[in-house]
Scaffold this motif. Structure first.
Motif, mmCIF file in Angstrom:
data_model
loop_
_atom_site.group_PDB
_atom_site.id
_atom_site.type_symbol
_atom_site.label_atom_id
_atom_site.label_comp_id
_atom_site.label_asym_id
_atom_site.label_seq_id
_atom_site.Cartn_x
_atom_site.Cartn_y
_atom_site.Cartn_z
ATOM 1 N N ARG A 10 -5.519 2.120 -10.934
ATOM 2 C CA ARG A 10 -4.872 1.155 -10.031
ATOM 3 C C ARG A 10 -4.788 -0.221 -10.683
ATOM 4 N NH1 ARG A 10 -7.708 3.421 -4.474
ATOM 5 N NH2 ARG A 10 -5.783 4.266 -3.568
ATOM 6 N N GLY A 56 -1.834 -0.109 -12.871
ATOM 7 C CA GLY A 56 -0.587 0.329 -12.251
ATOM 8 C C GLY A 56 0.022 1.556 -12.882
ATOM 9 N N TRP A 57 -0.815 2.373 -13.538
ATOM 10 C CA TRP A 57 -0.312 3.597 -14.190
ATOM 11 C C TRP A 57 -1.464 4.570 -14.354
ATOM 12 C CZ3 TRP A 57 -0.809 7.045 -18.196
ATOM 13 C CH2 TRP A 57 0.321 7.809 -18.537
ATOM 14 N N GLU A 94 -1.468 9.700 -1.270
ATOM 15 C CA GLU A 94 -2.176 8.436 -1.089
ATOM 16 C C GLU A 94 -1.779 7.404 -2.133
ATOM 17 O OE1 GLU A 94 -6.405 8.556 -0.757
ATOM 18 O OE2 GLU A 94 -6.409 10.236 0.657
ATOM 19 N N VAL A 95 -1.550 7.842 -3.359
ATOM 20 C CA VAL A 95 -1.334 6.892 -4.471
ATOM 21 C C VAL A 95 0.098 6.916 -4.993
ATOM 22 C CG1 VAL A 95 -3.763 7.018 -5.130
ATOM 23 C CG2 VAL A 95 -2.120 8.579 -6.220
ATOM 24 N N GLN A 152 2.797 5.372 -4.466
ATOM 25 C CA GLN A 152 3.522 4.128 -4.740
ATOM 26 C C GLN A 152 2.740 3.181 -5.647
ATOM 27 O OE1 GLN A 152 5.388 2.342 -1.285
ATOM 28 N NE2 GLN A 152 5.652 4.325 -0.290
ATOM 29 N N GLU A 153 1.726 3.722 -6.342
ATOM 30 C CA GLU A 153 0.877 2.880 -7.195
ATOM 31 C C GLU A 153 1.010 3.213 -8.680
ATOM 32 O OE1 GLU A 153 -3.116 1.950 -5.514
ATOM 33 O OE2 GLU A 153 -2.615 3.506 -4.055
#
Length: 260
Positions: free
Chosen positions: A133, A136-137, A175-176, A178-179
């Protein structure tokens, strides 16, 4: 190392990476340019695999890790981040199996398989989320099984653990989503590892050797008529590690064994 390599500058952790499917994944990620921390309980095998990674021109670390221990799993992730500067890819491949009918299955049998296969996957994913997180990848790849989509006799507890991995993978992916983090699972079919040798021995017919049983299972279970390899799983892991818009999937690599 050429910047054309798809994983150049990336780093990975592969649990259960000393041999078998895990080793196949380690080497394929390294060939694609990734530095790898190999986590396992098999010291000599880990070192041998690390030497192969270094021969490819990549950095390799080894760490003895019990994936059911949250403290050890967190320390594994912390070491990878400290050594490589980041953690881009996590492959949860550590797994165990035992063979018993439900009527003879002890609580300990159940707990050992569920703890390693399901809890170990959860702990690895949870620990990896913070660094992924932060950048961002991230790519999380869980190794499930075709037994996570279809039950097999005398493997109910193993199937339960792998069904859990499939469901967990799909939920975490959402859950993730869009991260910048994708979460997928590989469902291997028949790969000649220690696990499948045990099954071939358990399921052999009267007068049949383990080799005969192994050959028969390839011909009767797999439409292509041949087993899959650790290298096949490595190539699928590389595909999932390089795809931006594939997430929440549990992909069979099984020669047509199952369709769902």
């Amino acid at each position: 190392m050429s910047n054309l390599l798809p994983l150049a500058g990336r780093s990975a952790i592969v649990t259960g990476g000393a041999r078998g499917i895990g080793k196949g994944i380690v080497l394929e990620l390294a060939r694609a340019g990734a530095d790898v921390l190999i986590a396992d309980l098999l010291e000599d095998a880990m070192q041998a695999t690390a030497d192969e990674v270094r021969a490819l021109g990549r950095r390799a670390l080894t760490r003895r890790v019990d994936v059911t221990d949250a403290t050890q799993v967190q320390a594994m992730v912390d070491e990878a981040v400290a050594a490589f500067g980041a953690l881009g890819i996590l492959v949860n491949c550590a797994g165990v199996i035992s063979i018993r009918p439900v009527a003879d299955l002890s609580e300990k049998d159940w707990d050992v398989v569920m703890d390693v296969n399901a809890k170990g996957t959860f702990l690895g994913c949870r620990a990896a989320l913070a660094p992924m997180r932060g950048q961002g990848w991230g790519r999380i790849i869980n190794v499930a099984s075709i037994a996570g989509k279809e039950g097999f006799p005398n493997l109910a507890h193993y199937s339960a653990s792998k069904f859990a991995v499939v469901g967990f993978t799909n939920a975490l992916a959402k859950e993730v989503a869009q991260e910048g983090i994708t979460v997928n699972a590989i469902c291997p079919g028949v790969v000649r590892t220690y696990m499948w040798d045990r099954l071939a021995d358990e399921w052999k017919q009267e007068g049949e050797s383990v080799e005969d049983s192994w050959a028969r299972h390839q011909l009767t279970l797999i439409p292509q008529g041949r087993a899959q390899t650790p290298e096949d799983m490595g190539r699928m892991a590389l595909f999932l590690a390089t795809m931006d818009n594939v997430t929440g999937q549990s992909v069979n690599v099984d020669g047509g064994f199952t369709f769902h």
